[in-house]
Design a protein around this motif. Structure first.
Motif, PDB file in Angstrom:
ATOM      1  N   THR A 204       1.614   5.041 -33.544  1.00  0.00           N
ATOM      2  CA  THR A 204       2.972   4.740 -33.102  1.00  0.00           C
ATOM      3  C   THR A 204       3.842   4.323 -34.278  1.00  0.00           C
ATOM      4  O   THR A 204       3.361   3.731 -35.250  1.00  0.00           O
ATOM      5  N   GLU A 205       5.117   4.614 -34.192  1.00  0.00           N
ATOM      6  CA  GLU A 205       6.014   4.331 -35.303  1.00  0.00           C
ATOM      7  C   GLU A 205       6.236   2.836 -35.487  1.00  0.00           C
ATOM      8  O   GLU A 205       6.269   2.343 -36.613  1.00  0.00           O
ATOM      9  N   ARG A 206       6.377   2.115 -34.373  1.00  0.00           N
ATOM     10  CA  ARG A 206       6.591   0.671 -34.448  1.00  0.00           C
ATOM     11  C   ARG A 206       5.252  -0.032 -34.276  1.00  0.00           C
ATOM     12  O   ARG A 206       4.651  -0.004 -33.206  1.00  0.00           O
ATOM     13  N   LYS A 207       4.768  -0.652 -35.333  1.00  0.00           N
ATOM     14  CA  LYS A 207       3.419  -1.210 -35.338  1.00  0.00           C
ATOM     15  C   LYS A 207       3.376  -2.736 -35.274  1.00  0.00           C
ATOM     16  O   LYS A 207       2.295  -3.324 -35.209  1.00  0.00           O
ATOM     17  N   LYS A 208       4.533  -3.401 -35.326  1.00  0.00           N
ATOM     18  CA  LYS A 208       4.531  -4.862 -35.367  1.00  0.00           C
ATOM     19  C   LYS A 208       4.301  -5.453 -33.974  1.00  0.00           C
ATOM     20  O   LYS A 208       4.927  -5.046 -33.002  1.00  0.00           O
ATOM     21  N   VAL A 209       3.385  -6.429 -33.943  1.00  0.00           N
ATOM     22  CA  VAL A 209       2.980  -7.056 -32.685  1.00  0.00           C
ATOM     23  C   VAL A 209       3.208  -8.555 -32.794  1.00  0.00           C
ATOM     24  O   VAL A 209       2.792  -9.189 -33.766  1.00  0.00           O
TER      25      VAL A 209
END
Length: 318
Positions: A204-209
């Motif tokens: 996925t492009e957005r990886k921040k959790v």
């Protein structure tokens, strides 16, 4: 792989959404597990388990289903009631675990001391979807739509979340709220007209959790970030899950080593569980700074640095 939706007949806020979900097309009877747990199947990927005990009493349902059927469980979604002192009507979502408890502590609502289940990656995206569906069914602003901090059992090993109707008997039996929860599951899993919502992929492009640390039970500072950006959400540790022993007169020289309590283990366990739920993700701790005293914040920041856990500001999650 299959999604297990779990409901109990002992709770109207659990069984009513399950009945509304079973009213959708495509269901067939499934096998009966030990202790008389009934199941229903929809296609290749959705299973609903109906039990009669308290929702937090049936541990290891994922492992028991896999042993009984040979199917691999992707995630578990528990339907339940929510109780609150405020008595305010609410629809809530949260991860589960009691990572701050130690062996010998009383387990008031199930689980295992020092344990946290992997948080279901759908938590953040489904919060936003729940807001949309609830608004379209005129439940907003009567019902508050919110996340809750990590708490209670039952024990699971796969990514898990609770979806709850609150906060009193007057609202637990609301058919319109049950319908909204059923639609959340149906549409969120991609069984409606649109694609599935909140499916995590390491590509996925957005990886921040977001790993939430500090604050109250309804994690308001973390909610500010999550609602604005619709980000991925891991465990959410409120202040009561971070027991810290007051160092007394030595507050100005506090480090993580000098502050007793189970707070460090709670952070460590929750970080590892979040990392397991989001393979390939970048887990960032988000602190509710104002909820900590200065010595507590210094200790938490010191510990996160020594553990190699990065701290994210609100802008970092955009």
């Amino acid at each position: 792989m299959v999604t297990l939706v779990v409901a109990t007949t002992s709770d109207p806020a659990s069984i009513n959404p399950a009945k509304a979900l079973l009213a959708m097309p495509g269901w067939q009877p499934g096998p009966t597990l030990d202790d008389g747990i009934r199941s229903f199947k929809n296609g290749d990927s959705l299973r609903l388990l109906e039990q009669d005990k308290s929702i937090i009493e049936e541990d290891n349902l994922d492992l028991r289903w896999e042993a009984a059927t040979g199917e691999t469980v992707r995630e578990l979604i528990f339907l339940s009631k929510h109780a609150a002192v405020s008595n305010r009507p609410a629809l809530t979502i949260h991860p589960i675990g009691v990572p701050h408890l130690k062996d010998g502590d009383v387990l008031p609502q199930g689980g295992r001391a020092g344990w946290a289940a992997p948080p279901c990656p759908r938590i953040g995206p489904w919060l936003m979807l729940l807001k949309k569906i609830a608004a379209s069914h005129n439940l907003v602003p009567e019902f508050e739509i919110t996340l809750e901090a990590t708490h209670h059992g039952p024990i699971t090993t796969k990514p898990t979340m609770f979806i709850e109707i609150g906060s009193t008997v007057e609202y637990w039996g609301r058919e319109d709220a049950a319908r909204v929860i059923a639609l959340l599951v149906w549409e969120g899993l991609g069984l409606g007209e649109g694609a599935a919502v909140g499916t995590w992929s390491s590509t996925t492009e957005r990886k921040k959790v977001l790993l939430g640390i500090g604050g109250g039970h309804y994690v308001p500072r973390h909610m500010d970030v999550i609602q604005k950006d619709g980000i991925w959400v891991g465990h959410l540790l409120s202040g009561y899950s971070l027991p810290m022993e007051d160092p007394g007169q030595s507050k100005e020289k506090t480090t993580s080593e000098s502050i007793g309590g189970t707070w460090k283990e709670a952070i460590r366990v929750s970080f590892e569980a979040t990392k397991a739920a989001f393979p390939g993700g970048e887990i960032l701790a988000h602190l509710d700074h104002k909820s900590f005293k200065s010595w507590q914040k210094n200790a938490v920041i010191d510990f996160l640095g020594k553990q190699g856990i990065k701290i994210g500001k609100p802008a970092d999650f955009c």
